[in-house]
Write an enzyme that holds these catalytic residues in place. Structure first.
Site, PDB file in Angstrom:
ATOM      1  N   ARG A  69      39.995  31.781  45.140  1.00 30.67           N
ATOM      2  CA  ARG A  69      38.569  31.798  45.435  1.00 30.67           C
ATOM      3  C   ARG A  69      38.383  32.087  46.921  1.00 30.67           C
ATOM      4  NH1 ARG A  69      38.234  32.246  40.767  1.00 30.67           N
ATOM      5  NH2 ARG A  69      37.004  31.046  39.249  1.00 30.67           N
ATOM      6  N   GLU A  77      30.671  37.087  46.397  1.00 26.99           N
ATOM      7  CA  GLU A  77      31.146  38.262  45.676  1.00 26.99           C
ATOM      8  C   GLU A  77      29.974  38.934  44.978  1.00 26.99           C
ATOM      9  OE1 GLU A  77      34.335  37.123  43.070  1.00 26.99           O
ATOM     10  OE2 GLU A  77      35.768  37.066  44.728  1.00 26.99           O
ATOM     11  N   HIS A 114      38.495  41.365  43.162  1.00 26.95           N
ATOM     12  CA  HIS A 114      38.653  40.268  42.193  1.00 26.95           C
ATOM     13  C   HIS A 114      39.132  40.795  40.838  1.00 26.95           C
ATOM     14  CE1 HIS A 114      37.170  35.918  41.236  1.00 26.95           C
ATOM     15  NE2 HIS A 114      38.302  36.205  40.620  1.00 26.95           N
TER      16      HIS A 114
END
Length: 324
Positions: free
Chosen positions: A242, A271, A290
């Protein structure tokens, strides 16, 4: 499963949207009533009626939980759960689960971790860029190329993903250190050739540091300016967990000053990142959007694991990977 047991599947556009949501819904038994949305705000009626909410990285706030009058379970289609207000769920008696023990994401996140480590060690991004610009950069790059073999890898969090990373590190001939909130059993340490040390000691001793721990209030900015300063100037930081585990400005400072050799990042805070994020222009970084848990194979495993746990819960069985 009773027809009254309804499911709301929230799959935002950045993880596939309605198409992925439909595939997820198809995994439920035929007597389940499943509604697919792209955010928890999209269909207030479905939210109010849901007994189970399956969320794929979509925020579930205290307001959403208050509106979901019949909600019993929030099932996260991920190892992490930072996008769910767990305290609010606990206060309302709603169970929150992940898919952590299934290992659905572990293989690919471990591979992504090593992809970033290898890209940094072998300077793949600057090498590629130089060649596309007719620059034979071999003499210049030779000074910064390095190997994984013989290096020390510090793993923060030795759960399912961390263990897969440790397994690969041993195959590469690396020494493995780890730290975690709770030390794993000795037989697990032996299986993955991992030695426990406190976090600060791990940072000072490691050539590569990789993060595999959930984001909580305790782990937010776990790597802050003070801890980043403990790293060797030749060390690399990799984050596939994260984004908020690292103070991004402090990391950019360290990279710009040459206090760190580089960073490989698959996750950001927020994000997607804004173009003002300094790490986008920091020296010697390798970035990916990601993608550590979203291969074709992984998406199928994640969906199946989340649906299996939710279906078992609705059938009266005890769910796995309970957070609350």
């Amino acid at each position: 499963m009773s027809a009254r047991r309804t499911v709301l599947a929230i799959v935002p556009p950045h993880v596939g949207g309605r198409a992925s949501g439909a595939a997820l819904a198809s995994l439920f038994p035929g007597d389940a009533r499943v509604t697919v949305v792209e955010s928890a705000d999209e269909d207030p009626t479905a939210l109010r009626a849901a007994h189970v909410l399956v969320t794929a990285l979509a925020p579930v706030t205290a307001r959403h939980l208050a509106a979901a009058e019949h909600l019993e379970l929030v099932q996260c289609a991920s190892h992490g759960y930072d996008y769910v207000d767990v305290a609010a769920a606990r206060a309302r008696g709603v169970t929150v689960c992940t898919i952590g023990s299934t290992g659905a994401e572990a293989q690919n996140v471990a591979e992504q971790t090593f992809a970033l480590m290898l890209a940094l060690a072998k300077q793949l991004v600057p090498a590629h860029t130089a060649l596309t610009q007719a620059d034979w950069a071999l003499p210049r790059l030779t000074r910064s190329l390095t190997e994984l073999s013989g290096k020390t890898l510090g793993i923060v969090g030795l759960g399912g993903i961390g263990q897969q990373v440790a397994r690969r590190a041993v195959a590469f001939g690396m020494t493995v250190l780890y730290t975690a909130r709770r030390r794993v059993p000795a037989e697990t340490e032996d299986r993955f050739a991992a030695r426990y040390v406190p976090l600060d000691e791990l940072l000072a001793a490691s050539d590569y540091v990789t993060l595999h721990t959930p984001l909580t209030e305790e782990t937010r900015h776990l790597l802050d300016a003070r801890r980043l300063a403990l790293l060797k100037p030749t060390a690399f930081v990799v984050n596939t967990a994260r984004g908020a585990l690292i103070d991004q400005d402090a990391l950019a400072d360290a990279l710009e000053r040459g206090a760190l050799a580089g960073a490989g990042l698959d996750v950001f805070d927020p994000e997607p990142p804004t173009q003002s994020l300094r790490l986008l222009k920091a020296p010697n970084v390798v970035l990916s959007p990601h993608v550590g848990g979203v291969t074709r194979e992984t998406v199928v495993r994640i969906g199946a694991a989340a649906v299996h746990n939710a279906t078992a819960f609705l059938a009266g069985a005890s769910p796995r990977d309970v957070v609350t």
